[in-house]
Design an enzyme around this catalytic site. Structure first.
Site: not given
Ligand code: UD1
Length: 460
Positions: A37-38, A107, A131, A136, A322, A344, A414
């Site tokens: 999915k991701n 998202r 969420c 996030r 996850d 995380v 999802r």
């Molecule tokens: C992606 C995955 C999700 C997985 C997550 C972590 C997709 C669609 N989703 O989500 O399934 O659980 O990676 O492996 O690929 N953060 C910040 N600032 C930012 C961006 C992120 O502080 O600007 C923090 C977030 O709050 C979180 C961490 O970084 O604590 C990881 O988030 P991120 O890797 O960005 O997750 P997603 O890409 O949303």
């Protein structure tokens, strides 16, 4: 009067589904793993970088994929889908504004910001917001786009990014991310492919889905090296072409089914998988008493006695957040006490109370759970609060005594392609049942909106 009541009761009736699981069955056989999915979501967004057609194979059939399709269509991408294949053509992009309704529903749609900006010079995208698993933030995406030369403002909850006046392209830059973010790495990686000159991304996320994206972008004519490590180097190119690409297998779906085997003390095999993507999961499953044998793109799990092991989630190549909830479900049935720490996401422990309702013994101290295994969980009515928590509910129900009824399947659908069908094929007693719920059962109290609790009462 009769007529009015009928109309009222029809208009307030909602059809929902729940999963009914009669636990304690052993599983055996082989499960086919779907495309990730991701990966699929971000590969679809990469279509915005080229006017040529992109053909993707092994696309999972999931509601998140439907939302991404709708979002891309809404700005002019032509999409054709046949079974697990999809073709996307972003020849004539109609607009740079992404609709709130769809961004809010998915998202991950924020990854469209980078390619849209790179291709047409501007993008307007609502802030996705928090969420169920916590706040996030997206400041790393925004900082990266700014470093590439975009001017970014946030007006009334909408992020507006555009190229400076008289500029036709983003400009390569050296960017060090403050945290390893999958989404930020993908957004900036895509934007940088069409920038002028070299971009270096430091402290990038290293997830396999990022490698999959870089591999596809390179097939489209991009020049990227280092994806899968913390430093990615991108030499900007003039334009990208279309290509054919097959999405990698879903390592989280595979991990979930491995845990399904372990929690039911059953031996099953999975195919296709990329064993290297599952190393951290294999390590914990071996530590707690499972034999894991890989052969080519298949893996077989054979559990022995399951004993407690400690887990701390972290970005890849660490143990994936996850799979934290599914692994916790397994630990509720292990011998001894385990400690699971979530690092995380800030609010990813909502499955704890539901597992305890099944008879597990979990104490929560902030983001650390202490789980003392119990001899047997008991089936009950359960409500899933997020995607991976819902998978944990299914796994716990497979091992529990008696019947469980799980609501909240919108979450499950999802990220898991007809999970119950795959489990049924290997011997689980699980079915998707339709429930019809009248929102205003007691007319004296007037209209009662549906809540997870009210649905649960109906299901119980
Ligand atoms: C992606 C995955 C999700 C997985 C997550 C972590 C997709 C669609 N989703 O989500 O399934 O659980 O990676 O492996 O690929 N953060 C910040 N600032 C930012 C961006 C992120 O502080 O600007 C923090 C977030 O709050 C979180 C961490 O970084 O604590 C990881 O988030 P991120 O890797 O960005 O997750 P997603 O890409 O949303």
């Amino acid at each position: 009067m009769y007529c009015m009541n009928s109309v009222a009761s029809i208009s307030n009736t909602v059809a929902k589904h729940h999963l009914e699981v009669r636990g304690s069955n052993f599983l055996s056989g082989q499960i086919k793993i779907s495309g990730a999915k991701n990966s699929a979501l971000v590969l679809m967004a990469a279509t915005l970088l080229t006017e040529e057609a992109l053909f993707l194979k092994n696309i999972p059939s999931l509601t998140d994929i439907n939302v991404m399709s709708e979002l891309l269509s809404s700005i002019g991408v032509r999409i054709e889908r046949k079974s697990n294949e999809i073709s996307l053509t972003a020849r004539d992009l109609l607009q740079s504004e992404l609709p709130y309704k769809l961004v809010h529903a998915l998202r991950a749609s924020f990854v469209c910001a980078g390619p849209l900006l790179a291709r047409i010079g501007e993008v307007s995208i609502p802030l996705p917001g928090g969420c169920r698993i916590g706040n996030r933030p997206i400041e790393e995406h925004i900082r990266g786009l700014e470093a590439l030369g975009a001017s970014v403002s946030i007006e009334k909850g909408v992020v507006k990014a555009k190229l400076p006046k008289n500029k036709k392209k983003l400009k390569g830059a050296h960017i060090k991310f403050n945290c390893q973010s999958v989404g930020a790495t993908e957004t900036i990686l895509m934007a940088a492919t069409l920038a002028e000159g070299r971009t270096v991304l430091e402290n990038s996320a290293q997830e396999p889905e990022i490698q999959d994206l870089a591999n596809m972008l390179n097939s489209m004519g991009a020049q990227i090296r280092g994806a899968g490590t913390k430093e990615i180097i991108i030499e900007g190119v003039e334009k990208l072409n279309g290509c054919n690409h097959t999405v990698i297998p879903d390592r989280i779906e595979a991990g979930t089914f491995l845990i399904a085997a372990a929690i039911t003390r059953s031996s099953i095999s999975l195919t296709p998988v990329i064993p290297e993507h599952l190393e951290a999961v294999f390590k914990k499953l071996r530590e707690c008493g499972c034999l894991i044998n890989t052969m080519g793109d298949s893996v077989k799990i054979t559990p022995n006695e399951i004993t407690a092991v400690d887990v701390t989630t972290s970005p890849y190549p660490g143990f994936p957040t996850d799979l934290q909830a599914p692994f916790m479900a397994l630990m509720t049935t292990a011998k001894g006490t385990s400690k699971i720490t979530e690092t995380v996401f800030e609010k990813r422990m909502q499955h704890v109370s539901e597992l305890n309702r099944m008879g597990s013994s979990i104490k929560l101290l902030g983001n650390t759970a202490l789980i003392t295994g119990v001899p047997q969980l008991t089936g009950t009515s359960l409500s899933a609060g997020d995607l991976r928590a819902s998978a944990a509910m299914v796994l716990a129900s497979l091992s529990a005594k008696g019947v469980s009824k799980i609501i909240g399947l919108d979450y499950l659908d999802r990220g898991y392609e007809r999970m119950e069908d795959k489990l049924k094929k290997v011997g689980a007693d699980i079915s998707r049942e339709k429930i019809t719920i009248s929102a205003n059962k007691n007319s004296k109290e007037g209209f009662k909106p549906l809540t997870p609790q009210s649905i649960q009462q109906e299901v119980a």
